[in-house]
Design a protein around this motif. Structure first.
Motif, mmCIF file in Angstrom:
data_model
loop_
_atom_site.group_PDB
_atom_site.id
_atom_site.type_symbol
_atom_site.label_atom_id
_atom_site.label_comp_id
_atom_site.label_asym_id
_atom_site.label_seq_id
_atom_site.Cartn_x
_atom_site.Cartn_y
_atom_site.Cartn_z
ATOM 1 N N ALA A 81 0.826 -1.214 0.000
ATOM 2 C CA ALA A 81 0.000 0.000 0.000
ATOM 3 C C ALA A 81 0.854 1.254 0.000
ATOM 4 O O ALA A 81 0.394 2.330 -0.407
ATOM 5 C CB ALA A 81 -0.921 -0.015 1.215
ATOM 6 N N ASP A 82 2.123 1.105 0.424
ATOM 7 C CA ASP A 82 3.011 2.273 0.504
ATOM 8 C C ASP A 82 3.888 2.448 -0.735
ATOM 9 O O ASP A 82 4.663 3.395 -0.810
ATOM 10 C CB ASP A 82 3.916 2.143 1.737
ATOM 11 C CG ASP A 82 3.122 2.050 3.020
ATOM 12 O OD1 ASP A 82 2.186 2.845 3.189
ATOM 13 O OD2 ASP A 82 3.434 1.172 3.844
ATOM 14 N N GLY A 83 3.779 1.532 -1.703
ATOM 15 C CA GLY A 83 4.585 1.660 -2.917
ATOM 16 C C GLY A 83 5.307 0.362 -3.248
ATOM 17 O O GLY A 83 5.085 -0.685 -2.627
ATOM 18 N N ASP A 84 6.225 0.441 -4.221
ATOM 19 C CA ASP A 84 6.966 -0.741 -4.673
ATOM 20 C C ASP A 84 7.996 -1.172 -3.646
ATOM 21 O O ASP A 84 8.752 -0.351 -3.111
ATOM 22 C CB ASP A 84 7.675 -0.454 -5.998
ATOM 23 C CG ASP A 84 6.707 -0.358 -7.169
ATOM 24 O OD1 ASP A 84 5.494 -0.547 -6.941
ATOM 25 O OD2 ASP A 84 7.163 -0.095 -8.289
ATOM 26 N N ILE A 85 8.023 -2.482 -3.382
ATOM 27 C CA ILE A 85 9.070 -3.069 -2.547
ATOM 28 C C ILE A 85 10.143 -3.670 -3.439
ATOM 29 O O ILE A 85 11.330 -3.645 -3.112
ATOM 30 C CB ILE A 85 8.480 -4.150 -1.628
ATOM 31 C CG1 ILE A 85 7.398 -3.560 -0.730
ATOM 32 C CG2 ILE A 85 9.569 -4.798 -0.779
ATOM 33 C CD1 ILE A 85 6.699 -4.579 0.137
ATOM 34 N N LEU A 86 9.716 -4.203 -4.579
ATOM 35 C CA LEU A 86 10.605 -4.790 -5.573
ATOM 36 C C LEU A 86 10.166 -4.259 -6.928
ATOM 37 O O LEU A 86 8.971 -4.236 -7.222
ATOM 38 C CB LEU A 86 10.494 -6.315 -5.523
ATOM 39 C CG LEU A 86 11.548 -7.152 -6.251
ATOM 40 C CD1 LEU A 86 12.902 -6.989 -5.592
ATOM 41 C CD2 LEU A 86 11.134 -8.625 -6.258
ATOM 42 N N LEU B 138 0.994 -7.208 -3.543
ATOM 43 C CA LEU B 138 0.540 -7.553 -4.887
ATOM 44 C C LEU B 138 1.751 -7.731 -5.798
ATOM 45 O O LEU B 138 2.588 -6.839 -5.917
ATOM 46 C CB LEU B 138 -0.373 -6.458 -5.437
ATOM 47 C CG LEU B 138 -0.912 -6.669 -6.863
ATOM 48 C CD1 LEU B 138 -1.810 -7.896 -6.907
ATOM 49 C CD2 LEU B 138 -1.660 -5.427 -7.340
ATOM 50 N N ALA B 139 1.831 -8.902 -6.456
ATOM 51 C CA ALA B 139 2.959 -9.189 -7.344
ATOM 52 C C ALA B 139 2.507 -9.185 -8.795
ATOM 53 O O ALA B 139 1.402 -9.624 -9.126
ATOM 54 C CB ALA B 139 3.577 -10.537 -6.999
#
Length: 492
Positions: free
Chosen positions: A40-45, A84-85
């Motif tokens: 929810a806070d943005g891209d992790i990967l 979400l991937a």
């Protein structure tokens, strides 16, 4: 890449061709195309692409929170529902990303396996070590009872765990628990192994043993190792991918990157290794005896950890405790805090201490947090109970590089490194008189570990706290401690 090297067999961006233009053997080939994981806070990967072939070990090196463990979870299909991937993941040409969760689980253990970052999360807390390994050989590998017994005994002996065969995980040191987790993870015979920080908490000898096991697996199957330890990456060799904030910043042959790093971050990562730290600055000060230890003796699991231990701890001293895994470092710290009784001997404090004035930073971060509360609630309760200044929480969070969004998560939703920094924050808020820090930076990358260690030492010196710093890294201890006590592992 140099022509003819084994690393040439690594294929990027899903081309399906080696550097020489030949089709690769598809067996044990893992391909990742444009993988992105969002919260929810943005891209992790972000747009991660990599294809790994058999016989070529790949190491993912990077800072805590860079997305390394998220990558492993995405490959295995273990991402929590809050993430979400998108992108594609193929194993020997099979599109894993299109499979249902149940269908994907059919690959676990026999085809691909994950050695997780926290061994206590992977092991049954009430089942003896030997039984856990044996059941994997029986149920996953399909061995007969006789075959399982032989294989289990061999695994225990090879990993130096023979004397721990009938122990439950909670009675093991962190390094021993990690070796048990490795034995369980590999007992199913999976050819694709994802090892997430497999050597954290291990002394140098045990670390090197695990590295050799990983390399042996890579010679027969597919290996992706996730680590923040530059020396581990160097020993494994093969191909190196350096990650920062969810993105690849540099990649290539391991020996080339470590000897001639191009990215500023890679250079900083290598420079932050303890062997490159400056020598400590010694300042003369009056010595005030704080704790006297006389003839201390302790046995555990039928084995003598230490005997006739005599030393004095001065107020405000930074004392290092080093030694191999299982030598009694954590046990000694627990005895000093009154969490375990000694078999014999005397510990005498110069002044009485309240319970919250004697604290511990645990080697295993989850063991120090209530699992069903958010970090915000846990810290709010602490501030209220001890009438602390709530502004200090956010001041320490800034120093420890902890984002405010993490406060709304429960402990299990944080990485091991993030949770360890919250453990440090909580301790610093209480300003203890005696603090035992048990491997407090073993889950952190070198850059963050150096910053956190310096902050811990500076904070303890500022409030005159006596710090007992437990670590396998004797080089690091020699650079920052006033004195180092070395515990010798007793013969098994």
């Amino acid at each position: 890449m140099a022509a003819g090297s084994t690393a040439d067999r690594i294929i990027f961006n899903g081309t399906g061709l080696s550097s020489a233009g030949r089709k690769e053997n598809p067996m044990n080939t893992l391909a990742i195309k444009n993988l992105t994981v969002r919260s929810a806070d943005g891209d992790i990967l972000t747009d991660f692409s990599l294809q790994v072939s058999k016989d070529v070990p790949v190491t993912i090196l990077g800072e805590t929170g860079s997305g390394k463990s998220i990558l492993a979870s995405a490959i295995m299909g273990l991402l929590p529902p809050t993430l979400l991937a998108s992108g594609e993941i193929y194993l020997d040409g099979k599109a894993l990303h299109t499979l249902s969760s149940r269908a994907r689980q059919q690959y676990w253990g026999t085809v691909m396996t994950l050695l997780p970052q926290e061994p206590w999360h992977a092991l049954d807390p009430v089942m003896p070590v030997k039984q856990q390994i044996r059941e994997t050989y029986l149920k996953v590998r399909g061995h007969s009872k006789k075959q399982a017994d032989i294989a289990t005994s061999q695994a225990l002996a090879h990993l130096g765990l023979a004397n721990a065969a009938h122990s439950i995980p909670s009675t093991l040191s962190g390094g021993m628990a990690q070796r048990v987790a490795f034995a369980v993870a590999t007992a199913g015979g999976a050819q694709v192994l994802l090892a997430d920080e497999p050597t954290k908490g291990l002394d140098v000898g045990r670390r090197d043993d695990i590295v050799q096991l990983l390399k042996a697996h890579a010679s027969q199957g597919t290996l992706i190792t996730i680590t923040h330890d530059v020396e581990v990456a160097e020993q494994i060799g093969g191909y190196l991918v350096v990650m920062q904030k969810g993105k690849i910043v540099e990649q290539g042959k391991c020996e080339d990157i470590l000897s001639r790093p191009q990215a500023d971050y890679t250079q900083a990562l290598i420079a932050a290794a303890p062997k490159n730290w400056p020598e400590k600055q010694t300042a003369s000060k009056a010595a005030h005896s704080f704790v006297k230890i006389q003839n201390l003796q302790k046995q555990r699991g039928g084995r003598e950890l230490f005997q006739q231990l005599n030393t004095t701890l001065n107020k405000g001293d930074i004392i290092g405790i080093s030694g191999d895994s299982g030598s009694g470092k954590s046990t000694l710290g627990d005895i000093l805090l009154g969490l375990l009784p000694a078999d014999s001997g005397v510990i005498e404090f110069s002044q009485p201490l309240l319970r919250h004035e004697m604290l511990k930073i645990y080697q295993d971060p989850p063991s120090g947090f209530a699992p069903h509360c958010t970090l915000a609630q846990l810290l709010a309760d602490l501030v209220k109970r001890h009438k602390l200044n709530s502004d200090d929480v956010f001041n320490y969070m800034n120093q420890l590089q902890l984002h405010s969004s993490l406060l709304q998560r429960r402990p299990a939703a944080l990485s091991g490194g993030e949770l360890q920094r919250f453990a440090l924050l909580r301790v610093l808020l209480l300003k203890p008189q005696l603090l035992v820090a048990d491997e407090p930076t073993s889950r952190l990358d070198p850059i963050t570990a150096k910053k956190i260690t310096e902050l811990l030492v500076e904070s303890c010196r500022a409030i005159n706290t006596t710090l007992i710093l437990i670590s396998h890294d004797s080089c690091m201890l020699s650079k920052i401690c006033d004195r180092v006590v070395h515990l010798q592992e007793s013969p098994q």
